[in-house]
Design a protein around this motif. Structure first.
Motif: not given
Length: 393
Positions: A118-132
């Motif tokens: 998430x850090x390298x791709x510049x997205x938030x971890x919360x956004x990723x888990x919400x997407x899941x």
């Protein structure tokens, strides 16, 4: 009375070493603290060798500043290496939509950590888990955009803007949004405006944590150690700023079994630090009531989870709102501390106050001060008397 092996917390060791240098009489300090000279000598040597890195705790390596720096550099090198590999594999996704980035993270989560990708791709971890959890909607994407804008506005204001001002800034950018929605976004991102306070208070009962029932109910007479512990927090004034003192007192012998001194009121640095010290020196094998006021430190989930970890052996109790008598023992301790000691001193630095109060608690109050509630005996005398009575029975 049979001598028991003692476990000493890192805070105790550091203050004991400081006190030995301040007194310039190591033998007297050892007698007052009831520790062998060889033990204090070992602590002093460790303090000289490792400085602020001494006494790391059981199971943790002792490292000098140079060794810690080398370990940190190795970790940073490893992180850079992993980030470089992630960049090589996922660099083409940097300019893609978030959903494309999230799919890349999902497919590579067994090779790299989610947080690092998430850090390298510049997205938030919360956004990723919400997407899941759910399908990505236009509302979700818009909320992500708003969250980024809210964070930028808040940081640009030097963290001074509250929800009303952030709302006005968003409207100037063309976003029609309500103040409650801005407040929710700020809370979700951990953004809270800083406000100047005229007074420092130690009891913050204006919170949404659950309140425990008043099990103790002013019943201050107990029959054994580790039956009831009471706790409270007070402040000590120094020219450097407030120093906060948290204590845990055993009602049976009025002994301070745990304490912490900090420059803040966080749960970790107040009650958890004091609890860890008390639990280190006392094995809880029978039911224990832990009583305090309704402060947020005591009601916080991080601390109540510790209480619950004892599988019902420790029961939490809290004073009624606005009733100081429910925690009278702790209040009385602070009154004694300030009247007998603190008000006689002027502290320029917190470190001076810490060493001074450490000395008062550990060499005077817990050792030599007589207590009217114990029949005008010292704590040691009272413990010896109770031990002899139990043996005779």
């Amino acid at each position: 009375m049979k001598k028991q092996y003692r476990n000493y917390s890192p805070s105790f060791k550091k203050k004991a070493v400081e006190l030995s240098y301040a007194r310039e009489n190591t033998k007297q300090v050892c007698e007052e603290l009831d520790i062998p000279y060889s033990v204090l000598h070992r602590w002093r040597k460790e303090s000289q060798d490792y400085g602020k890195n001494s006494f790391p705790g059981r199971g943790k390596p002792k490292l000098t500043d140079e060794q810690k720096e080398i370990a940190l550099l190795k970790k940073q090198l490893k992180d850079i290496s992993e980030e470089h590999e992630i960049f090589k594999k996922g660099g083409e996704h940097l300019l893609q939509e978030r959903q494309v980035k999230f799919r890349f993270i999902k497919h590579h989560k067994f090779k790299f950590t989610v947080e690092k990708m998430c850090k390298v791709l510049k997205v938030s971890t919360s956004g990723y888990y919400n997407w899941l959890k759910a399908k990505v909607s236009k509302l979700w994407l818009y909320n992500q955009k708003l969250s980024e804008l809210v964070t930028t506005i808040f940081k640009d204001s030097f963290e001074s803007y509250g929800a009303p001002r952030v709302k006005m800034a968003l409207e100037k950018l063309g976003h029609c949004i309500s103040r409650p929605r801005v407040a929710r976004l700020m809370k979700a991102n951990g953004l809270f405006a800083r406000r100047k306070r005229n007074f420092r208070i130690t009891t913050d009962s204006n919170h949404k944590y659950p309140i425990a029932a008043n099990i103790l109910n002013q019943n201050f007479k107990v029959s054994r150690t580790n039956q009831v512990w009471v706790s409270d927090i007070t402040y000590i004034e120094t020219k450097q700023g407030w120093m906060y003192l948290t204590v845990i007192i055993d009602l049976f012998n009025r002994k301070v079994v745990g304490w912490s001194m900090s420059d803040n009121l966080t749960t970790e640095d107040t009650i958890i630090a004091a609890w860890n010290m008390a639990a280190l020196s006392n094995v809880i094998t029978e039911e224990l009531i832990f009583h305090s006021d309704r402060g947020s430190q005591y009601a916080s989930y991080i601390f109540t989870d510790i209480i619950k970890s004892y599988d019902g052996l420790v029961k939490q109790s809290m004073s009624r709102k606005g009733n100081c008598w429910d925690n009278a023992v702790a209040e009385s301790f602070f009154k004694s501390l300030k009247t007998e000691w603190v008000y006689k001193h002027k502290y320029n630095y917190r470190s001076q106050a810490e060493l001074s109060i450490f000395s008062w608690i550990e060499t005077w109050y817990n050792k030599r001060r007589i207590h009217s509630t114990l029949g005008y005996k010292t704590i040691n005398e009272f413990e010896t008397e109770m031990y002899n009575q139990n043996v005779a029975a």
